[in-house]
Enzyme design. Sequence first.
Site, short mmCIF file in Angstrom:
data_model
loop_
_atom_site.label_atom_id
_atom_site.label_comp_id
_atom_site.label_asym_id
_atom_site.label_seq_id
_atom_site.Cartn_x
_atom_site.Cartn_y
_atom_site.Cartn_z
N ARG A 314 34.49 18.05 0.79
CA ARG A 314 33.24 17.31 0.71
C ARG A 314 32.12 18.28 0.36
NH1 ARG A 314 36.06 13.58 0.35
NH2 ARG A 314 36.18 11.70 1.65
N GLU A 343 26.62 13.50 -6.22
CA GLU A 343 27.51 13.39 -7.38
C GLU A 343 27.11 12.20 -8.26
OE1 GLU A 343 31.55 13.28 -6.01
OE2 GLU A 343 31.50 15.35 -5.30
N HIS A 362 34.99 16.24 -9.51
CA HIS A 362 35.68 15.51 -8.44
C HIS A 362 37.02 14.96 -8.92
CE1 HIS A 362 34.79 13.31 -4.42
NE2 HIS A 362 36.07 13.57 -4.54
#
Length: 626
Positions: A314, A343, A362
Amino acid sequence: MASTATTAVFAPKSQAAFFSLRPFPASAPSTISFDRSGSRAPFFGQALRLVVDSPKISTLCAARTLERDSSTEVTAASVGGAAKPTVLVSEKLGEAGLELLREFANVDCSYNLTTEELCTKISLCDALVVRSGTKVTREVFEAAKNRLKVVGRAGVGIDNVDLQAATENGCLVVNAPTANTIAAAEHGIALLTAMARNVSQSDASMKAGKWQRNKYVGVSLVGKKLAVMGFGKVGSEVARRAKGLGMHVISHDPYAPADRARAVGVELVSFDEAVSTADFISLHMPLTPSTSKIFNDENFAKMKKGVRIINVARGGVIDEDALVRALDNGIVAQAALDVFAVEPPPKDHKLVQHENVTVTPHLGASTMEAQEGVAIEIAEAVIGALRGELAATAVNAPMVPSEVLSELAPYVILAEKLGRLAVQLVGGGSGIKGVKVVYTSSRSPDDLDTRILRAMVTKGIVEPISSEFVNLVNADFIAKQRGLRISEERIFHDGSPEVPVDSIQVHLANVESRFASAISDSDEIVVEGRVKDRVPHLTGVGSFSVDVGLEGNLILCRQIDQPGMIGTVGSILGEYNVNVNFMSVSRTAPRKHAIMAIGIDEEPDKESLRKIGEISAIEEFVFLKL
Protein backbone atom coordinates in the site's frame (compact mmCIF):
# COMPACT_ATOMS: atom_id res chain seq x y z
CA MET A 1 -55.48 -12.84 -13.58
CA ALA A 2 -52.84 -15.50 -14.19
CA SER A 3 -51.43 -17.34 -11.23
CA THR A 4 -47.89 -16.41 -10.23
CA ALA A 5 -45.79 -18.24 -7.67
CA THR A 6 -43.68 -16.55 -5.05
CA THR A 7 -40.90 -17.96 -2.92
CA ALA A 8 -40.86 -16.61 0.61
CA VAL A 9 -37.75 -17.42 2.61
CA PHE A 10 -37.53 -17.05 6.35
CA ALA A 11 -35.36 -18.14 9.22
CA PRO A 12 -36.74 -19.85 12.31
CA LYS A 13 -38.70 -17.51 14.53
CA SER A 14 -35.78 -16.94 16.90
CA GLN A 15 -33.66 -15.85 13.92
CA ALA A 16 -36.24 -13.76 12.09
CA ALA A 17 -33.86 -11.07 10.98
CA PHE A 18 -33.82 -11.94 7.29
CA PHE A 19 -36.81 -12.10 4.96
CA SER A 20 -36.92 -12.00 1.19
CA LEU A 21 -39.28 -12.75 -1.66
CA ARG A 22 -38.31 -14.35 -4.94
CA PRO A 23 -40.75 -14.68 -7.86
CA PHE A 24 -41.21 -17.95 -9.78
CA PRO A 25 -42.75 -18.42 -13.21
CA ALA A 26 -46.50 -18.88 -13.43
CA SER A 27 -45.95 -22.43 -14.65
CA ALA A 28 -44.69 -23.51 -11.23
CA PRO A 29 -46.73 -26.32 -9.61
CA SER A 30 -49.68 -25.30 -7.44
CA THR A 31 -48.22 -26.53 -4.19
CA ILE A 32 -47.11 -25.40 -0.79
CA SER A 33 -43.90 -27.11 0.27
CA PHE A 34 -41.10 -26.74 2.82
CA ASP A 35 -37.51 -27.22 1.71
CA ARG A 36 -34.44 -27.12 3.99
CA SER A 37 -31.94 -27.73 1.19
CA GLY A 38 -31.40 -24.08 0.29
CA SER A 39 -31.38 -20.97 2.37
CA ARG A 40 -31.50 -17.32 1.48
CA ALA A 41 -30.57 -16.38 5.05
CA PRO A 42 -26.84 -15.80 4.72
CA PHE A 43 -25.88 -15.30 8.36
CA PHE A 44 -27.57 -18.09 10.24
CA GLY A 45 -28.13 -21.82 9.85
CA GLN A 46 -30.83 -23.42 7.77
CA ALA A 47 -33.91 -21.47 6.86
CA LEU A 48 -37.20 -22.64 5.39
CA ARG A 49 -38.16 -22.06 1.76
CA LEU A 50 -41.92 -21.87 1.37
CA VAL A 51 -43.15 -22.06 -2.22
CA VAL A 52 -46.70 -20.82 -2.63
CA ASP A 53 -48.83 -20.71 -5.79
CA SER A 54 -52.08 -18.88 -5.28
CA PRO A 55 -53.79 -16.08 -7.21
CA LYS A 56 -55.16 -14.82 -3.89
CA ILE A 57 -51.73 -14.47 -2.33
CA SER A 58 -50.26 -13.08 -5.55
CA THR A 59 -52.62 -10.13 -5.49
CA LEU A 60 -51.94 -9.12 -1.89
CA CYS A 61 -49.82 -6.04 -1.40
CA ALA A 62 -48.82 -5.87 2.27
CA ALA A 63 -45.87 -7.93 3.48
CA ARG A 64 -46.46 -9.44 6.92
CA THR A 65 -44.29 -11.23 9.43
CA LEU A 66 -43.79 -14.95 8.87
CA GLU A 67 -44.50 -17.16 11.85
CA ARG A 68 -43.30 -20.74 12.22
CA ASP A 69 -46.54 -22.42 13.21
CA SER A 70 -49.62 -24.02 11.69
CA SER A 71 -51.14 -20.65 10.82
CA THR A 72 -48.26 -19.49 8.65
CA GLU A 73 -49.34 -16.74 6.30
CA VAL A 74 -47.31 -15.50 3.34
CA THR A 75 -47.93 -12.30 1.41
CA ALA A 76 -45.95 -10.60 -1.31
CA ALA A 77 -45.28 -6.93 -1.88
CA SER A 78 -44.62 -7.54 -5.56
CA VAL A 79 -44.85 -10.47 -7.88
CA GLY A 80 -43.59 -11.35 -11.33
CA GLY A 81 -40.37 -11.16 -13.32
CA ALA A 82 -37.75 -13.75 -14.23
CA ALA A 83 -36.77 -16.63 -11.99
CA LYS A 84 -33.04 -15.91 -12.27
CA PRO A 85 -31.45 -13.13 -10.23
CA THR A 86 -29.81 -10.24 -12.10
CA VAL A 87 -26.10 -9.47 -11.67
CA LEU A 88 -24.68 -6.16 -12.86
CA VAL A 89 -20.96 -6.26 -13.76
CA SER A 90 -19.75 -2.65 -13.95
CA GLU A 91 -16.07 -3.28 -14.79
CA LYS A 92 -14.28 -5.82 -16.96
CA LEU A 93 -14.15 -9.28 -15.45
CA GLY A 94 -12.36 -12.41 -16.65
CA GLU A 95 -14.43 -14.57 -18.98
CA ALA A 96 -14.24 -17.60 -16.69
CA GLY A 97 -15.98 -15.62 -13.96
CA LEU A 98 -18.60 -14.29 -16.35
CA GLU A 99 -19.38 -17.82 -17.53
CA LEU A 100 -20.01 -18.94 -13.95
CA LEU A 101 -22.30 -15.99 -13.34
CA ARG A 102 -24.24 -16.58 -16.58
CA GLU A 103 -24.95 -20.17 -15.59
CA PHE A 104 -26.69 -18.92 -12.44
CA ALA A 105 -28.03 -15.45 -13.23
CA ASN A 106 -28.90 -12.91 -15.88
CA VAL A 107 -25.69 -10.91 -16.32
CA ASP A 108 -25.64 -7.28 -17.41
CA CYS A 109 -22.13 -6.10 -18.36
CA SER A 110 -22.31 -2.29 -18.42
CA TYR A 111 -18.97 -0.52 -18.11
CA ASN A 112 -17.97 3.10 -17.43
CA LEU A 113 -21.31 3.97 -15.85
CA THR A 114 -21.80 7.41 -14.34
CA THR A 115 -23.14 7.57 -10.79
CA GLU A 116 -26.54 8.52 -12.15
CA GLU A 117 -26.56 5.60 -14.59
CA LEU A 118 -25.49 3.17 -11.88
CA CYS A 119 -28.23 4.41 -9.52
CA THR A 120 -30.80 3.94 -12.28
CA LYS A 121 -29.73 0.36 -13.05
CA ILE A 122 -29.13 -0.85 -9.51
CA SER A 123 -32.79 -0.98 -8.48
CA LEU A 124 -33.23 -3.82 -11.00
CA CYS A 125 -30.26 -5.88 -9.76
CA ASP A 126 -29.73 -8.50 -7.06
CA ALA A 127 -25.93 -8.35 -7.18
CA LEU A 128 -23.21 -5.93 -8.30
CA VAL A 129 -19.66 -6.90 -9.26
CA VAL A 130 -17.00 -4.16 -9.31
CA ARG A 131 -13.26 -3.72 -9.35
CA SER A 132 -11.64 -0.59 -7.89
CA GLY A 133 -13.04 1.98 -10.32
CA THR A 134 -16.75 1.89 -9.43
CA LYS A 135 -17.70 3.88 -6.33
CA VAL A 136 -20.49 2.06 -4.50
CA THR A 137 -21.71 4.88 -2.29
CA ARG A 138 -24.60 5.30 0.11
CA GLU A 139 -26.48 6.89 -2.77
CA VAL A 140 -26.14 3.66 -4.76
CA PHE A 141 -27.38 1.47 -1.88
CA GLU A 142 -30.36 3.73 -1.27
CA ALA A 143 -31.19 3.70 -5.00
CA ALA A 144 -31.25 -0.11 -4.87
CA LYS A 145 -34.40 0.08 -2.70
CA ASN A 146 -33.39 -3.02 -0.70
CA ARG A 147 -33.22 -5.30 -3.76
CA LEU A 148 -29.41 -5.43 -3.87
CA LYS A 149 -28.31 -8.49 -1.86
CA VAL A 150 -24.57 -8.64 -2.49
CA VAL A 151 -21.70 -6.49 -3.80
CA GLY A 152 -18.67 -8.43 -5.05
CA ARG A 153 -15.30 -6.65 -5.15
CA ALA A 154 -13.03 -8.41 -7.65
CA GLY A 155 -9.85 -7.86 -5.65
CA VAL A 156 -8.78 -7.27 -2.05
CA GLY A 157 -9.27 -3.62 -1.11
CA ILE A 158 -12.81 -2.33 -0.59
CA ASP A 159 -12.08 1.39 -0.22
CA ASN A 160 -14.58 2.09 -3.02
CA VAL A 161 -17.51 0.45 -1.19
CA ASP A 162 -19.39 2.16 1.66
CA LEU A 163 -19.48 -0.75 4.10
CA GLN A 164 -21.62 1.05 6.65
CA ALA A 165 -24.26 1.87 4.06
CA ALA A 166 -24.13 -1.71 2.77
CA THR A 167 -24.75 -3.12 6.24
CA GLU A 168 -27.53 -0.64 7.00
CA ASN A 169 -29.26 -1.67 3.77
CA GLY A 170 -28.85 -5.39 4.45
CA CYS A 171 -26.37 -5.93 1.62
CA LEU A 172 -23.49 -8.37 1.95
CA VAL A 173 -20.08 -7.29 0.61
CA VAL A 174 -17.60 -9.97 -0.45
CA ASN A 175 -14.12 -9.73 -1.94
CA ALA A 176 -11.53 -12.00 -3.58
CA PRO A 177 -8.49 -11.92 -1.27
CA THR A 178 -6.50 -14.99 -2.29
CA ALA A 179 -6.39 -15.29 -6.08
CA ASN A 180 -3.78 -12.60 -6.67
CA THR A 181 -1.35 -13.65 -3.91
CA ILE A 182 1.16 -15.36 -6.20
CA ALA A 183 0.95 -12.59 -8.82
CA ALA A 184 1.71 -9.92 -6.21
CA ALA A 185 4.63 -11.96 -4.82
CA GLU A 186 6.06 -12.51 -8.30
CA HIS A 187 5.78 -8.81 -9.06
CA GLY A 188 7.64 -8.02 -5.85
CA ILE A 189 10.47 -10.32 -6.91
CA ALA A 190 10.43 -8.85 -10.42
CA LEU A 191 10.87 -5.34 -9.00
CA LEU A 192 13.57 -6.59 -6.64
CA THR A 193 15.68 -8.07 -9.42
CA ALA A 194 14.97 -5.30 -11.94
CA MET A 195 16.01 -2.68 -9.41
CA ALA A 196 19.16 -4.53 -8.39
CA ARG A 197 20.31 -4.72 -12.02
CA ASN A 198 18.98 -1.33 -13.23
CA VAL A 199 16.82 -2.98 -15.88
CA SER A 200 14.33 -0.16 -16.45
CA GLN A 201 16.98 2.60 -16.48
CA SER A 202 19.28 0.78 -18.87
CA ASP A 203 16.33 -0.09 -21.12
CA ALA A 204 15.34 3.59 -21.31
CA SER A 205 18.97 4.51 -21.97
CA MET A 206 19.29 2.13 -24.90
CA LYS A 207 16.00 3.29 -26.38
CA ALA A 208 17.46 6.80 -26.24
CA GLY A 209 20.37 5.56 -28.40
CA LYS A 210 22.96 5.24 -25.59
CA TRP A 211 25.28 2.43 -24.56
CA GLN A 212 26.18 3.00 -20.87
CA ARG A 213 27.51 -0.26 -19.46
CA ASN A 214 29.62 1.43 -16.79
CA LYS A 215 26.78 3.61 -15.51
CA TYR A 216 24.38 0.76 -14.80
CA VAL A 217 26.50 -1.64 -12.75
CA GLY A 218 24.13 -3.46 -10.40
CA VAL A 219 24.38 -5.43 -7.17
CA SER A 220 24.10 -9.17 -6.56
CA LEU A 221 21.33 -10.69 -4.46
CA VAL A 222 23.18 -13.79 -3.22
CA GLY A 223 24.06 -13.46 0.45
CA LYS A 224 22.24 -10.15 0.87
CA LYS A 225 19.78 -9.69 3.73
CA LEU A 226 16.15 -9.08 2.79
CA ALA A 227 13.72 -7.79 5.42
CA VAL A 228 10.13 -8.77 4.60
CA MET A 229 7.92 -6.31 6.46
CA GLY A 230 4.68 -8.21 6.97
CA PHE A 231 4.61 -12.02 6.86
CA GLY A 232 1.10 -12.56 5.51
CA LYS A 233 0.05 -14.31 2.32
CA VAL A 234 2.15 -12.22 -0.08
CA GLY A 235 5.05 -11.60 2.29
CA SER A 236 5.57 -15.29 2.98
CA GLU A 237 5.53 -16.09 -0.76
CA VAL A 238 8.11 -13.37 -1.41
CA ALA A 239 10.26 -14.84 1.35
CA ARG A 240 10.13 -18.31 -0.23
CA ARG A 241 11.21 -16.97 -3.60
CA ALA A 242 13.96 -14.78 -2.15
CA LYS A 243 15.38 -17.79 -0.32
CA GLY A 244 15.58 -19.49 -3.70
CA LEU A 245 17.68 -16.58 -4.96
CA GLY A 246 20.21 -17.18 -2.18
CA MET A 247 19.16 -14.27 0.02
CA HIS A 248 19.13 -14.33 3.82
CA VAL A 249 15.56 -13.48 4.76
CA ILE A 250 14.34 -11.95 8.01
CA SER A 251 10.86 -10.61 8.70
CA HIS A 252 9.05 -8.26 11.02
CA ASP A 253 5.45 -9.14 11.82
CA PRO A 254 4.69 -9.10 15.55
CA TYR A 255 1.53 -11.13 15.00
CA ALA A 256 2.86 -13.86 12.70
CA PRO A 257 3.32 -17.33 14.24
CA ALA A 258 7.04 -17.98 14.73
CA ASP A 259 6.69 -21.64 13.74
CA ARG A 260 5.16 -20.64 10.40
CA ALA A 261 8.14 -18.39 9.69
CA ARG A 262 10.64 -21.04 10.77
CA ALA A 263 9.03 -23.51 8.35
CA VAL A 264 10.07 -21.19 5.52
CA GLY A 265 13.51 -20.61 7.01
CA VAL A 266 12.75 -17.05 8.07
CA GLU A 267 13.66 -15.41 11.37
CA LEU A 268 11.14 -13.02 12.95
CA VAL A 269 12.81 -9.92 14.38
CA SER A 270 11.84 -6.53 15.79
CA PHE A 271 10.99 -3.61 13.52
CA ASP A 272 14.19 -1.74 14.40
CA GLU A 273 16.40 -4.79 13.80
CA ALA A 274 14.74 -5.44 10.46
CA VAL A 275 15.15 -1.93 9.06
CA SER A 276 18.62 -1.31 10.53
CA THR A 277 20.32 -4.52 9.30
CA ALA A 278 18.71 -5.20 5.92
CA ASP A 279 20.25 -4.62 2.50
CA PHE A 280 16.83 -4.85 0.87
CA ILE A 281 13.44 -4.10 2.46
CA SER A 282 10.25 -5.44 0.87
CA LEU A 283 6.97 -4.02 2.19
CA HIS A 284 3.92 -6.28 2.59
CA MET A 285 2.08 -4.70 5.51
CA PRO A 286 -1.51 -3.46 5.43
CA LEU A 287 -2.38 0.22 5.58
CA THR A 288 -3.77 0.82 9.07
CA PRO A 289 -3.60 3.84 11.40
CA SER A 290 -0.50 2.33 13.02
CA THR A 291 1.32 1.70 9.69
CA SER A 292 0.36 4.91 7.87
CA LYS A 293 3.62 6.65 6.84
CA ILE A 294 5.56 4.33 9.14
CA PHE A 295 8.50 4.63 6.74
CA ASN A 296 9.31 8.24 7.56
CA ASP A 297 12.39 10.38 8.23
CA GLU A 298 12.86 8.84 11.69
CA ASN A 299 12.86 5.25 10.42
CA PHE A 300 14.83 5.97 7.23
CA ALA A 301 17.55 7.36 9.52
CA LYS A 302 17.84 3.92 11.19
CA MET A 303 18.62 2.14 7.90
CA LYS A 304 21.96 1.09 6.47
CA LYS A 305 23.32 3.56 3.97
CA GLY A 306 22.58 2.22 0.50
CA VAL A 307 19.48 0.18 1.41
CA ARG A 308 17.02 -0.69 -1.37
CA ILE A 309 13.24 -0.65 -0.87
CA ILE A 310 10.41 -2.45 -2.71
CA ASN A 311 6.72 -1.69 -2.16
CA VAL A 312 3.93 -3.76 -3.71
CA ALA A 313 1.62 -3.38 -0.68
CA ARG A 314 0.00 0.00 0.00
CA GLY A 315 1.41 3.38 -0.99
CA GLY A 316 0.34 5.02 2.25
CA VAL A 317 2.81 3.10 4.42
CA ILE A 318 5.60 5.29 3.01
CA ASP A 319 5.97 9.01 3.66
CA GLU A 320 6.75 9.80 0.04
CA ASP A 321 8.42 13.15 0.72
CA ALA A 322 10.65 11.47 3.31
CA LEU A 323 11.59 8.78 0.77
CA VAL A 324 12.62 11.46 -1.74
CA ARG A 325 14.88 12.99 0.92
CA ALA A 326 16.35 9.57 1.79
CA LEU A 327 17.09 8.92 -1.90
CA ASP A 328 18.68 12.33 -2.37
CA ASN A 329 20.99 11.99 0.63
CA GLY A 330 22.00 8.42 -0.24
CA ILE A 331 20.46 6.55 2.70
CA VAL A 332 18.22 4.77 0.21
CA ALA A 333 20.16 3.81 -2.90
CA GLN A 334 17.15 2.72 -4.94
CA ALA A 335 13.42 2.14 -4.63
CA ALA A 336 10.98 0.08 -6.68
CA LEU A 337 7.34 1.08 -6.26
CA ASP A 338 4.12 -0.41 -7.58
CA VAL A 339 1.80 1.58 -5.31
CA PHE A 340 1.41 5.22 -4.33
CA ALA A 341 -0.46 7.24 -1.71
CA VAL A 342 -2.61 8.74 -4.48
CA GLU A 343 -3.23 6.73 -7.63
CA PRO A 344 -2.54 7.55 -10.32
CA PRO A 345 0.19 9.87 -9.03
CA PRO A 346 0.69 13.29 -10.68
CA LYS A 347 2.85 13.26 -13.80
CA ASP A 348 5.46 15.43 -12.09
CA HIS A 349 5.57 13.25 -8.95
CA LYS A 350 9.12 13.38 -7.59
CA LEU A 351 9.34 9.63 -7.01
CA VAL A 352 8.03 8.79 -10.47
CA GLN A 353 10.62 11.10 -12.05
CA HIS A 354 13.52 10.12 -9.76
CA GLU A 355 16.35 8.40 -11.64
CA ASN A 356 16.90 5.90 -8.82
CA VAL A 357 13.28 4.78 -8.62
CA THR A 358 11.67 2.02 -10.70
CA VAL A 359 7.89 2.43 -10.95
CA THR A 360 4.97 0.39 -12.25
CA PRO A 361 1.26 1.38 -12.31
CA HIS A 362 -0.12 -0.94 -9.59
CA LEU A 363 0.48 -4.14 -11.54
CA GLY A 364 0.73 -6.49 -8.54
CA ALA A 365 -2.35 -8.49 -9.52
CA SER A 366 -2.06 -7.93 -13.25
CA THR A 367 -1.34 -11.33 -14.70
CA MET A 368 -3.69 -13.23 -16.97
CA GLU A 369 -3.82 -16.07 -14.48
CA ALA A 370 -4.51 -13.80 -11.50
CA GLN A 371 -7.23 -11.91 -13.33
CA GLU A 372 -8.98 -15.15 -14.22
CA GLY A 373 -8.49 -16.42 -10.68
CA VAL A 374 -9.97 -13.26 -9.19
CA ALA A 375 -12.90 -13.47 -11.61
CA ILE A 376 -13.65 -17.06 -10.61
CA GLU A 377 -13.21 -16.36 -6.90
CA ILE A 378 -15.56 -13.37 -6.88
CA ALA A 379 -18.12 -15.10 -9.10
CA GLU A 380 -18.23 -18.07 -6.73
CA ALA A 381 -18.57 -15.75 -3.72
CA VAL A 382 -21.43 -13.78 -5.31
CA ILE A 383 -23.27 -16.92 -6.40
CA GLY A 384 -22.85 -18.44 -2.95
CA ALA A 385 -24.19 -15.29 -1.30
CA LEU A 386 -27.22 -15.23 -3.60
CA ARG A 387 -27.87 -18.85 -2.70
CA GLY A 388 -27.75 -17.92 0.98
CA GLU A 389 -24.51 -19.73 1.76
CA LEU A 390 -22.10 -18.47 4.40
CA ALA A 391 -19.36 -16.40 2.79
CA ALA A 392 -15.86 -16.73 4.25
CA THR A 393 -14.80 -13.61 2.32
CA ALA A 394 -17.60 -11.38 3.65
CA VAL A 395 -16.18 -8.02 4.74
CA ASN A 396 -19.12 -6.25 6.35
CA ALA A 397 -21.15 -6.91 9.45
CA PRO A 398 -23.80 -9.61 9.39
CA MET A 399 -27.50 -9.19 10.00
CA VAL A 400 -28.30 -10.13 13.59
CA PRO A 401 -31.72 -10.56 15.20
CA SER A 402 -32.67 -7.14 16.48
CA GLU A 403 -33.59 -8.34 19.98
CA VAL A 404 -30.24 -10.14 20.37
CA LEU A 405 -28.27 -7.21 19.01
CA SER A 406 -30.06 -4.76 21.29
CA GLU A 407 -29.32 -6.82 24.39
CA LEU A 408 -25.69 -7.61 23.51
CA ALA A 409 -24.79 -4.26 21.88
CA PRO A 410 -22.64 -2.91 24.76
CA TYR A 411 -21.01 -6.35 25.21
CA VAL A 412 -20.17 -6.44 21.49
CA ILE A 413 -18.32 -3.13 21.92
CA LEU A 414 -16.65 -4.41 25.09
CA ALA A 415 -15.47 -7.63 23.41
CA GLU A 416 -13.90 -5.78 20.48
CA LYS A 417 -12.16 -3.23 22.72
CA LEU A 418 -10.76 -5.93 24.98
CA GLY A 419 -9.32 -7.62 21.90
CA ARG A 420 -7.79 -4.32 20.77
CA LEU A 421 -6.27 -3.73 24.21
CA ALA A 422 -4.87 -7.24 24.46
CA VAL A 423 -3.15 -7.19 21.06
CA GLN A 424 -1.54 -3.80 21.80
CA LEU A 425 -0.06 -5.19 24.99
CA VAL A 426 1.85 -7.88 23.05
CA GLY A 427 5.58 -7.27 22.75
CA GLY A 428 8.48 -9.09 21.15
CA GLY A 429 8.24 -11.11 17.97
CA SER A 430 6.81 -14.42 19.14
CA GLY A 431 3.35 -13.87 17.64
CA ILE A 432 -0.05 -14.70 19.10
CA LYS A 433 -0.98 -18.37 19.11
CA GLY A 434 -3.56 -19.04 21.81
CA VAL A 435 -6.52 -16.83 22.71
CA LYS A 436 -9.00 -17.75 25.43
CA VAL A 437 -12.21 -15.84 26.01
CA VAL A 438 -13.81 -16.35 29.42
CA TYR A 439 -17.43 -15.34 30.04
CA THR A 440 -18.89 -15.06 33.54
CA SER A 441 -22.68 -15.35 33.32
CA SER A 442 -25.72 -16.54 35.24
CA ARG A 443 -27.33 -17.82 32.05
CA SER A 444 -27.19 -21.35 30.72
CA PRO A 445 -25.27 -21.93 27.46
CA ASP A 446 -28.57 -22.34 25.59
CA ASP A 447 -29.64 -18.85 26.62
CA LEU A 448 -26.41 -17.09 25.69
CA ASP A 449 -25.10 -17.22 22.12
CA THR A 450 -21.50 -16.02 22.35
CA ARG A 451 -20.62 -16.34 18.65
CA ILE A 452 -20.84 -12.62 18.04
CA LEU A 453 -18.79 -11.86 21.17
CA ARG A 454 -16.07 -14.31 20.10
CA ALA A 455 -16.14 -12.77 16.62
CA MET A 456 -15.70 -9.29 18.06
CA VAL A 457 -12.73 -10.38 20.18
CA THR A 458 -11.19 -11.78 16.99
CA LYS A 459 -12.01 -8.52 15.21
CA GLY A 460 -10.31 -6.50 17.95
CA ILE A 461 -7.18 -8.66 17.81
CA VAL A 462 -6.85 -8.94 14.02
CA GLU A 463 -8.06 -5.68 12.49
CA PRO A 464 -5.57 -3.25 14.11
CA ILE A 465 -2.65 -5.17 12.64
CA SER A 466 -3.99 -6.32 9.27
CA SER A 467 -6.18 -5.39 6.33
CA GLU A 468 -8.74 -8.07 7.24
CA PHE A 469 -12.37 -7.17 7.94
CA VAL A 470 -13.75 -9.43 10.61
CA ASN A 471 -17.40 -10.18 11.40
CA LEU A 472 -19.61 -13.02 12.57
CA VAL A 473 -19.47 -14.63 9.13
CA ASN A 474 -15.73 -14.85 8.66
CA ALA A 475 -14.25 -14.59 12.18
CA ASP A 476 -13.47 -18.29 12.65
CA PHE A 477 -12.14 -18.57 9.10
CA ILE A 478 -9.77 -15.62 9.55
CA ALA A 479 -8.63 -16.82 12.97
CA LYS A 480 -7.77 -20.23 11.53
CA GLN A 481 -6.05 -18.64 8.53
CA ARG A 482 -3.82 -16.57 10.84
CA GLY A 483 -3.02 -19.51 13.11
CA LEU A 484 -5.06 -18.18 16.06
CA ARG A 485 -6.47 -20.90 18.31
CA ILE A 486 -9.46 -19.30 19.99
CA SER A 487 -11.16 -21.16 22.83
CA GLU A 488 -14.07 -20.16 25.06
CA GLU A 489 -14.78 -20.86 28.70
CA ARG A 490 -17.93 -20.11 30.69
CA ILE A 491 -17.98 -19.56 34.44
CA PHE A 492 -21.37 -19.70 36.13
CA HIS A 493 -22.16 -16.61 38.17
CA ASP A 494 -24.94 -16.67 40.75
CA GLY A 495 -26.62 -13.46 39.67
CA SER A 496 -29.57 -12.13 37.77
CA PRO A 497 -30.29 -13.81 34.41
CA GLU A 498 -31.53 -10.42 33.23
CA VAL A 499 -27.84 -9.51 32.79
CA PRO A 500 -26.51 -11.64 29.90
CA VAL A 501 -22.82 -11.38 30.81
CA ASP A 502 -21.25 -10.32 34.10
CA SER A 503 -17.68 -10.08 32.75
CA ILE A 504 -15.51 -10.96 29.77
CA GLN A 505 -11.82 -11.84 30.01
CA VAL A 506 -9.36 -12.14 27.12
CA HIS A 507 -6.27 -14.29 27.76
CA LEU A 508 -3.24 -14.37 25.43
CA ALA A 509 -0.92 -17.26 26.15
CA ASN A 510 2.81 -17.69 25.41
CA VAL A 511 3.48 -14.06 24.51
CA GLU A 512 5.70 -11.30 25.82
CA SER A 513 4.10 -8.07 27.02
CA ARG A 514 4.95 -4.41 26.50
CA PHE A 515 3.46 -3.84 29.97
CA ALA A 516 4.73 -6.44 32.42
CA SER A 517 1.89 -5.82 34.87
CA ALA A 518 -0.56 -7.18 32.27
CA ILE A 519 0.89 -10.67 32.85
CA SER A 520 -1.28 -12.56 35.32
CA ASP A 521 -0.30 -15.24 37.82
CA SER A 522 -0.98 -17.80 35.06
CA ASP A 523 1.77 -16.16 32.95
CA GLU A 524 -0.71 -14.84 30.37
CA ILE A 525 -1.71 -11.38 29.24
CA VAL A 526 -5.17 -10.91 30.75
CA VAL A 527 -7.62 -8.04 30.37
CA GLU A 528 -11.10 -8.05 31.87
CA GLY A 529 -14.12 -5.88 31.25
CA ARG A 530 -17.68 -5.33 32.39
CA VAL A 531 -20.65 -3.32 31.18
CA LYS A 532 -21.92 -0.69 33.62
CA ASP A 533 -25.02 1.30 32.70
CA ARG A 534 -24.55 -0.02 29.12
CA VAL A 535 -21.05 1.50 28.97
CA PRO A 536 -18.02 -0.85 28.55
CA HIS A 537 -15.45 -0.61 31.36
CA LEU A 538 -11.99 -2.07 31.78
CA THR A 539 -12.02 -3.77 35.19
CA GLY A 540 -8.87 -5.84 35.24
CA VAL A 541 -5.31 -5.85 33.86
CA GLY A 542 -3.15 -8.83 34.76
CA SER A 543 -3.63 -9.40 38.49
CA PHE A 544 -4.68 -5.79 39.15
CA SER A 545 -8.25 -4.50 39.43
CA VAL A 546 -9.01 -1.21 37.70
CA ASP A 547 -12.17 0.62 36.72
CA VAL A 548 -12.05 2.90 33.69
CA GLY A 549 -14.53 3.56 30.91
CA LEU A 550 -13.41 2.29 27.50
CA GLU A 551 -13.90 5.54 25.62
CA GLY A 552 -11.23 7.53 23.81
CA ASN A 553 -7.74 6.19 24.58
CA LEU A 554 -5.98 4.74 27.59
CA ILE A 555 -2.71 5.11 29.49
CA LEU A 556 -1.71 2.38 31.95
CA CYS A 557 1.02 3.13 34.52
CA ARG A 558 2.62 0.94 37.15
CA GLN A 559 3.95 3.16 39.90
CA ILE A 560 5.15 3.30 43.45
CA ASP A 561 2.11 4.25 45.54
CA GLN A 562 2.86 7.71 46.91
CA PRO A 563 1.04 11.03 47.27
CA GLY A 564 0.76 13.39 44.30
CA MET A 565 1.01 10.89 41.47
CA ILE A 566 -2.47 11.55 40.05
CA GLY A 567 -1.83 15.29 40.07
CA THR A 568 1.62 14.97 38.53
CA VAL A 569 0.47 12.86 35.58
CA GLY A 570 -2.70 14.93 35.16
CA SER A 571 -0.66 18.14 35.06
CA ILE A 572 1.58 16.82 32.27
CA LEU A 573 -1.42 15.81 30.19
CA GLY A 574 -3.08 19.16 30.83
CA GLU A 575 0.07 20.99 29.80
CA TYR A 576 -0.19 19.29 26.40
CA ASN A 577 -3.94 19.89 26.11
CA VAL A 578 -4.87 16.22 26.59
CA ASN A 579 -8.21 15.89 28.36
CA VAL A 580 -8.62 13.23 31.04
CA ASN A 581 -12.10 11.68 31.07
CA PHE A 582 -11.59 9.00 33.72
CA MET A 583 -8.94 7.83 36.17
CA SER A 584 -8.68 4.76 38.38
CA VAL A 585 -5.95 3.60 40.77
CA SER A 586 -5.58 0.07 42.13
CA ARG A 587 -2.83 -0.82 44.61
CA THR A 588 -1.47 -3.98 46.17
CA ALA A 589 -1.03 -2.28 49.58
CA PRO A 590 -0.47 1.28 50.85
CA ARG A 591 2.88 2.71 49.74
CA LYS A 592 3.62 -0.39 47.66
CA HIS A 593 2.77 -0.77 43.98
CA ALA A 594 -0.26 0.58 42.15
CA ILE A 595 -1.74 0.53 38.66
CA MET A 596 -3.14 3.82 37.40
CA ALA A 597 -5.54 3.64 34.43
CA ILE A 598 -6.19 6.97 32.74
CA GLY A 599 -8.86 7.47 30.09
CA ILE A 600 -8.02 10.32 27.70
CA ASP A 601 -9.89 11.90 24.78
CA GLU A 602 -6.91 12.80 22.58
CA GLU A 603 -3.79 10.94 21.48
CA PRO A 604 -0.82 12.39 23.40
CA ASP A 605 2.32 13.33 21.51
CA LYS A 606 5.72 11.74 22.08
CA GLU A 607 6.96 14.58 24.26
CA SER A 608 4.12 14.29 26.78
CA LEU A 609 4.58 10.51 26.95
CA ARG A 610 8.32 11.00 27.42
CA LYS A 611 7.68 13.30 30.40
CA ILE A 612 5.34 10.77 31.99
CA GLY A 613 7.98 8.09 31.58
CA GLU A 614 10.56 10.31 33.30
CA ILE A 615 8.56 10.49 36.55
CA SER A 616 10.78 8.58 38.98
CA ALA A 617 7.92 6.78 40.73
CA ILE A 618 6.56 5.35 37.46
CA GLU A 619 8.13 1.95 36.79
CA GLU A 620 6.45 1.29 33.43
CA PHE A 621 3.64 2.69 31.32
CA VAL A 622 1.94 2.08 27.99
CA PHE A 623 -0.36 4.11 25.74
CA LEU A 624 -3.22 2.16 24.12
CA LYS A 625 -5.57 3.22 21.32
CA LEU A 626 -9.19 2.21 21.64
